[in-house]
Design a protein around this motif. Structure first.
Motif, PDB file in Angstrom:
ATOM      1  N   LEU A 396       6.875   9.785 -14.114  1.00 50.33           N
ATOM      2  CA  LEU A 396       7.889   8.787 -14.454  1.00 50.33           C
ATOM      3  C   LEU A 396       8.402   8.091 -13.204  1.00 50.33           C
ATOM      4  CD1 LEU A 396       9.750   7.386 -16.458  1.00 50.33           C
ATOM      5  CD2 LEU A 396      11.266   9.366 -16.364  1.00 50.33           C
ATOM      6  N   LEU A 397       8.614   8.861 -12.118  1.00 54.55           N
ATOM      7  CA  LEU A 397       9.053   8.278 -10.854  1.00 54.55           C
ATOM      8  C   LEU A 397       8.025   7.279 -10.337  1.00 54.55           C
ATOM      9  CD1 LEU A 397      10.905   8.147  -8.350  1.00 54.55           C
ATOM     10  CD2 LEU A 397       9.686  10.136  -7.460  1.00 54.55           C
ATOM     11  N   GLN A 398       6.749   7.607 -10.449  1.00 55.68           N
ATOM     12  CA  GLN A 398       5.691   6.711  -9.967  1.00 55.68           C
ATOM     13  C   GLN A 398       5.670   5.406 -10.754  1.00 55.68           C
ATOM     14  OE1 GLN A 398       5.063   7.903  -6.875  1.00 55.68           O
ATOM     15  NE2 GLN A 398       2.935   7.349  -7.212  1.00 55.68           N
ATOM     16  N   GLU A 399       6.062   5.456 -12.025  1.00 55.62           N
ATOM     17  CA  GLU A 399       6.170   4.220 -12.808  1.00 55.62           C
ATOM     18  C   GLU A 399       7.267   3.321 -12.242  1.00 55.62           C
ATOM     19  OE1 GLU A 399       6.403   4.393 -17.069  1.00 55.62           O
ATOM     20  OE2 GLU A 399       5.301   6.285 -17.113  1.00 55.62           O
ATOM     21  N   LEU A 400       8.391   3.946 -11.879  1.00 58.36           N
ATOM     22  CA  LEU A 400       9.530   3.178 -11.382  1.00 58.36           C
ATOM     23  C   LEU A 400       9.285   2.659  -9.977  1.00 58.36           C
ATOM     24  CD1 LEU A 400      12.554   5.315 -12.631  1.00 58.36           C
ATOM     25  CD2 LEU A 400      12.156   2.910 -13.158  1.00 58.36           C
ATOM     26  N   VAL A 401       8.898   3.563  -9.069  1.00 55.90           N
ATOM     27  CA  VAL A 401       8.687   3.195  -7.660  1.00 55.90           C
ATOM     28  C   VAL A 401       7.410   3.872  -7.170  1.00 55.90           C
ATOM     29  CG1 VAL A 401       9.707   3.112  -5.363  1.00 55.90           C
ATOM     30  CG2 VAL A 401      11.202   3.095  -7.339  1.00 55.90           C
ATOM     31  N   PRO A 402       6.283   3.186  -7.218  1.00 56.76           N
ATOM     32  CA  PRO A 402       5.002   3.809  -6.870  1.00 56.76           C
ATOM     33  C   PRO A 402       4.879   4.226  -5.402  1.00 56.76           C
ATOM     34  CG  PRO A 402       4.693   1.746  -8.086  1.00 56.76           C
ATOM     35  CD  PRO A 402       6.123   1.820  -7.704  1.00 56.76           C
ATOM     36  N   SER A 403       5.742   3.694  -4.539  1.00 60.17           N
ATOM     37  CA  SER A 403       5.572   3.907  -3.100  1.00 60.17           C
ATOM     38  C   SER A 403       6.140   5.228  -2.590  1.00 60.17           C
ATOM     39  CB  SER A 403       6.242   2.758  -2.334  1.00 60.17           C
ATOM     40  OG  SER A 403       7.630   2.696  -2.633  1.00 60.17           O
ATOM     41  N   VAL A 404       6.778   6.037  -3.444  1.00 58.52           N
ATOM     42  CA  VAL A 404       7.436   7.252  -2.977  1.00 58.52           C
ATOM     43  C   VAL A 404       6.414   8.364  -2.743  1.00 58.52           C
ATOM     44  CG1 VAL A 404       9.103   9.054  -3.548  1.00 58.52           C
ATOM     45  CG2 VAL A 404       9.602   6.685  -4.111  1.00 58.52           C
ATOM     46  N   SER A 405       6.463   8.949  -1.541  1.00 59.76           N
ATOM     47  CA  SER A 405       5.592  10.077  -1.216  1.00 59.76           C
ATOM     48  C   SER A 405       6.242  11.376  -1.692  1.00 59.76           C
ATOM     49  CB  SER A 405       5.354  10.146   0.289  1.00 59.76           C
ATOM     50  OG  SER A 405       4.787  11.389   0.665  1.00 59.76           O
ATOM     51  N   PRO A 406       5.481  12.291  -2.320  1.00 58.70           N
ATOM     52  CA  PRO A 406       6.063  13.546  -2.818  1.00 58.70           C
ATOM     53  C   PRO A 406       6.573  14.458  -1.705  1.00 58.70           C
ATOM     54  CG  PRO A 406       3.668  13.551  -3.060  1.00 58.70           C
ATOM     55  CD  PRO A 406       4.054  12.164  -2.678  1.00 58.70           C
ATOM     56  N   ALA A 407       6.092  14.273  -0.467  1.00 62.83           N
ATOM     57  CA  ALA A 407       6.508  15.137   0.639  1.00 62.83           C
ATOM     58  C   ALA A 407       7.811  14.693   1.287  1.00 62.83           C
ATOM     59  CB  ALA A 407       5.408  15.189   1.694  1.00 62.83           C
ATOM     60  N   THR A 408       8.308  13.503   0.931  1.00 63.21           N
ATOM     61  CA  THR A 408       9.488  12.942   1.578  1.00 63.21           C
ATOM     62  C   THR A 408      10.757  13.674   1.160  1.00 63.21           C
ATOM     63  OG1 THR A 408       8.423  10.778   1.549  1.00 63.21           O
ATOM     64  CG2 THR A 408      10.779  10.818   1.997  1.00 63.21           C
ATOM     65  N   HIS A 409      11.672  13.902   2.114  1.00 61.98           N
ATOM     66  CA  HIS A 409      12.980  14.471   1.791  1.00 61.98           C
ATOM     67  C   HIS A 409      13.814  13.403   1.083  1.00 61.98           C
ATOM     68  CE1 HIS A 409      16.877  16.389   2.120  1.00 61.98           C
ATOM     69  NE2 HIS A 409      16.295  17.484   2.593  1.00 61.98           N
ATOM     70  N   PRO A 410      14.538  13.761   0.025  1.00 63.52           N
ATOM     71  CA  PRO A 410      15.328  12.756  -0.713  1.00 63.52           C
ATOM     72  C   PRO A 410      16.267  11.936   0.158  1.00 63.52           C
ATOM     73  CG  PRO A 410      15.213  14.766  -1.999  1.00 63.52           C
ATOM     74  CD  PRO A 410      14.560  15.071  -0.674  1.00 63.52           C
ATOM     75  N   ARG A 411      16.841  12.527   1.215  1.00 60.30           N
ATOM     76  CA  ARG A 411      17.775  11.748   2.020  1.00 60.30           C
ATOM     77  C   ARG A 411      17.063  10.712   2.892  1.00 60.30           C
ATOM     78  NH1 ARG A 411      18.513  16.564   5.145  1.00 60.30           N
ATOM     79  NH2 ARG A 411      17.414  16.409   7.126  1.00 60.30           N
ATOM     80  N   ASP A 412      15.734  10.843   3.041  1.00 61.41           N
ATOM     81  CA  ASP A 412      14.967   9.870   3.816  1.00 61.41           C
ATOM     82  C   ASP A 412      14.489   8.701   2.964  1.00 61.41           C
ATOM     83  OD1 ASP A 412      15.229  11.332   6.162  1.00 61.41           O
ATOM     84  OD2 ASP A 412      13.431  12.525   5.769  1.00 61.41           O
ATOM     85  N   LEU A 413      14.772   8.733   1.665  1.00 62.24           N
ATOM     86  CA  LEU A 413      14.392   7.636   0.776  1.00 62.24           C
ATOM     87  C   LEU A 413      15.368   6.481   0.927  1.00 62.24           C
ATOM     88  CD1 LEU A 413      13.681   9.653  -2.505  1.00 62.24           C
ATOM     89  CD2 LEU A 413      11.997   8.836  -0.851  1.00 62.24           C
ATOM     90  N   SER A 414      14.917   5.292   0.575  1.00 69.66           N
ATOM     91  CA  SER A 414      15.837   4.154   0.520  1.00 69.66           C
ATOM     92  C   SER A 414      16.787   4.340  -0.646  1.00 69.66           C
ATOM     93  CB  SER A 414      15.055   2.844   0.356  1.00 69.66           C
ATOM     94  OG  SER A 414      14.522   2.748  -0.955  1.00 69.66           O
ATOM     95  N   GLU A 415      17.832   3.533  -0.693  1.00 68.35           N
ATOM     96  CA  GLU A 415      18.819   3.647  -1.772  1.00 68.35           C
ATOM     97  C   GLU A 415      18.162   3.465  -3.144  1.00 68.35           C
ATOM     98  OE1 GLU A 415      22.990   4.370  -2.473  1.00 68.35           O
ATOM     99  OE2 GLU A 415      21.801   4.383  -0.638  1.00 68.35           O
TER     100      GLU A 415
END
Length: 537
Positions: A396-415
């Motif tokens: 579901l997340l990939q549908e919304l924002v395909p660019s998110v890497s699964p290894a990324t820490h949530p605080r390092d994501l954009s808003e």
């Protein structure tokens, strides 16, 4: 004033280059708008200007960035504080004091500004940004929009030569956003302030920009005049999409320009019939709801109903009580007086799995819901908690924002990416009611369109309801069945979306302003009306 020379940037956790061979210069007194899809590197570009990237964030930087002749690689970000004011996506993370006036004073005290100068500057900013009534308020009691104005004031009080703004109007109501942008625009022209601003709500800021930097997401970027960038860009405000749909000779960037070009269109086209839904059971009942913070009354005897199958938008200026009402609906905030029930349950009584299955809530700060060490862990925990198939939440997340890497820490994501992650986690529980506070902060137009589809599909399922608090009038025009308008804790209007939005010029979407007095809110409304007119000939 600002010069990028063959700049390339890559983060250790990134699978691709954020910026690649970027070369451009921004002159003194220019206002430059940075656009791009969610997570493509807009915030990184802004932080390169004052050296936060890579000094504080890490990453590999090639090339050189100079500001007023100073290379950011040779100095620490603090050494540019007198030169650059920066306001991040989440203003509250940058506050260091308890009250509004103390926050305005803090940065000047750090640079040993004379007391008499400090006093004069504080009064100027309080008046400039309409913060005077809030000067003694605790920052923790301010609404998201009030905090955003304070963050902008804290930057402006330093009298910087350069102002860097990341989503500065995302939590502001339309009137406050217009006022803040007008103030900044005036400072650009009167004091030659250089402004670099990243913003997704282009309809608010496009009229002020001298040039646009478009970040493509593959490391490439283009800088040019607004009309040249938006000519073929998927990322564009509603009036640009309207110009394209109507095949106008020119690309209009203001309501006035497009209105002049569409006089014939307003004369043609049938009014779209209003679709009335069948009556449904009550999902949320609000009766006599009152909440106060000390002497400040946030809600005053609010009565409202939300029916099953409805998408209801709460609107109103900053501090009107929208977030307080949402928090009381989900049981985060207890009422002083009155009662609320959600599917016949008092919200304060809901616990554990029953709560997750009854109501899903995303606050203004989505990171409050995120606690794992990576995106993958957050999604896996949601799958486990909600007893659904492994990988469903991440899909579901990939549908919304395909660019998110699964290894990324949530605080390092954009808003916007954090919001999408929180939304995926909450939706994976398939709650009966979905409560969202400013759900489009940080989302680009494509992600917003997908969010609209998801929420419409959610509300169409039996026994569901959606309530959103938002300042995004374009979202409300596309999504909401009904609008409840709050002012100073009281409901001042409650009715069909088209009636409420058209009754207020300040809260009307761009297409409605262009097509007034015709009752059309969106590009789809206009094209549907014109198609009906053509079919009737």
């Amino acid at each position: 004033m600002i010069k990028f020379s063959n700049v390339s940037l890559v983060y250790p956790t990134s699978t691709q280059t954020i910026l690649e061979g970027l070369t451009f210069s921004i002159e003194e007194g220019e206002m430059v708008l940075v656009i791009g899809s969610t997570g493509t590197g807009k915030s990184s570009l802004l932080r390169l200007i004052n050296g936060l990237v890579p000094h504080h964030t890490g990453g590999i930087l090639a090339g050189d960035v100079t500001v007023d002749g100073i290379s950011t690689q040779l100095v620490r970000p603090g050494e540019l504080a007198h030169l650059i004011g920066i306001v991040g996506q989440n203003p509250s993370s940058g506050f260091v004091t308890d009250t509004v006036e103390e926050e305005l004073v803090f940065s000047m005290e750090s640079l040993n500004v004379a007391p008499d100068v400090m006093r004069k500057r504080v009064e100027e900013i309080l008046d400039l940004l309409a913060l005077a009534p809030l000067r003694n308020r605790a920052i923790s009691t301010l609404s998201g929009g009030e905090q955003q104005r304070l963050a902008i004031g804290s930057a402006l009080v330093m009298h910087p030569k350069i102002l860097v703004l990341d989503e500065p109007t995302s939590a502001l109501d339309p009137i406050a956003a217009e006022e803040v942008l007008s103030i900044i625009h005036r400072l650009v022209h009167d004091l030659s302030l250089t402004v670099v601003i990243a913003e997704h709500r282009l309809e608010r800021v496009i009229g002020f920009a001298d040039r646009i930097i478009h970040i493509a997401g593959d490391g490439q970027a283009q800088i040019d005049l607004p009309e040249n960038i938006l000519k073929n860009s998927v990322i564009a405000p509603p009036i640009v999409h309207l110009s394209r749909a109507l095949k106008l000779d020119q690309l209009g960037l203001s309501v006035r320009d497009v209105r002049r070009m569409t006089e014939d269109v307003r004369r043609n086209g049938k009014e779209n019939p209003q679709v009335l839904k069948d009556p449904t059971p009550t999902a949320i009942l609000i009766k006599g709801a009152s909440i106060s913070y000390g002497s400040h009354l946030a809600l005053k005897n609010v009565d409202a109903l939300v029916m099953e199958g409805e998408i209801v938008a709460l609107m109103g200026r900053n501090g009107a009580g929208k977030s307080s009402l949402l928090q009381s609906i989900v049981g985060v905030k207890e009422l002083d007086r009155g009662e609320i029930s959600i599917f016949a349950h008092p919200p304060m009584s809901l616990k554990g799995a029953v709560r997750r299955a009854t109501v899903g809530y995303i606050p203004q700060e989505p990171s409050d819901l995120l606690y794992a060490q990576s995106v993958a862990q957050e999604c896996a925990q949601a799958d486990k908690d909600n007893a659904i198939a492994s990988g469903a939440t991440y899909a579901l997340l990939q549908e919304l924002v395909p660019s998110v890497s699964p290894a990324t820490h949530p605080r390092d994501l954009s808003e916007g990416q954090r919001l999408a992650l929180a939304l995926a986690v909450v939706l994976s529980a398939q709650p009966r009611a979905l409560i969202l506070d400013e759900p489009t902060r940080g989302l680009d137009y494509q992600s917003k369109s997908l969010l609209i589809e998801i929420l419409k599909g959610f509300a169409a399922q039996p026994g569901r309801a959606v309530v959103i608090a938002t300042h995004d009038v374009e979202l409300v025009a596309e999504l909401a069945d009904r609008v409840i308008f709050l002012s100073e804790g009281e409901i001042v209007a409650d009715g069909p979306t088209i009636d409420i939005l058209l009754a207020s010029p300040a809260f009307a979407p761009q297409v409605a302003k262009v097509m007034a007095p015709r009752r059309w809110l969106t590009v789809n409304d206009v094209m549907r009306a014109l198609d009906q007119e053509a079919d009737s000939r």
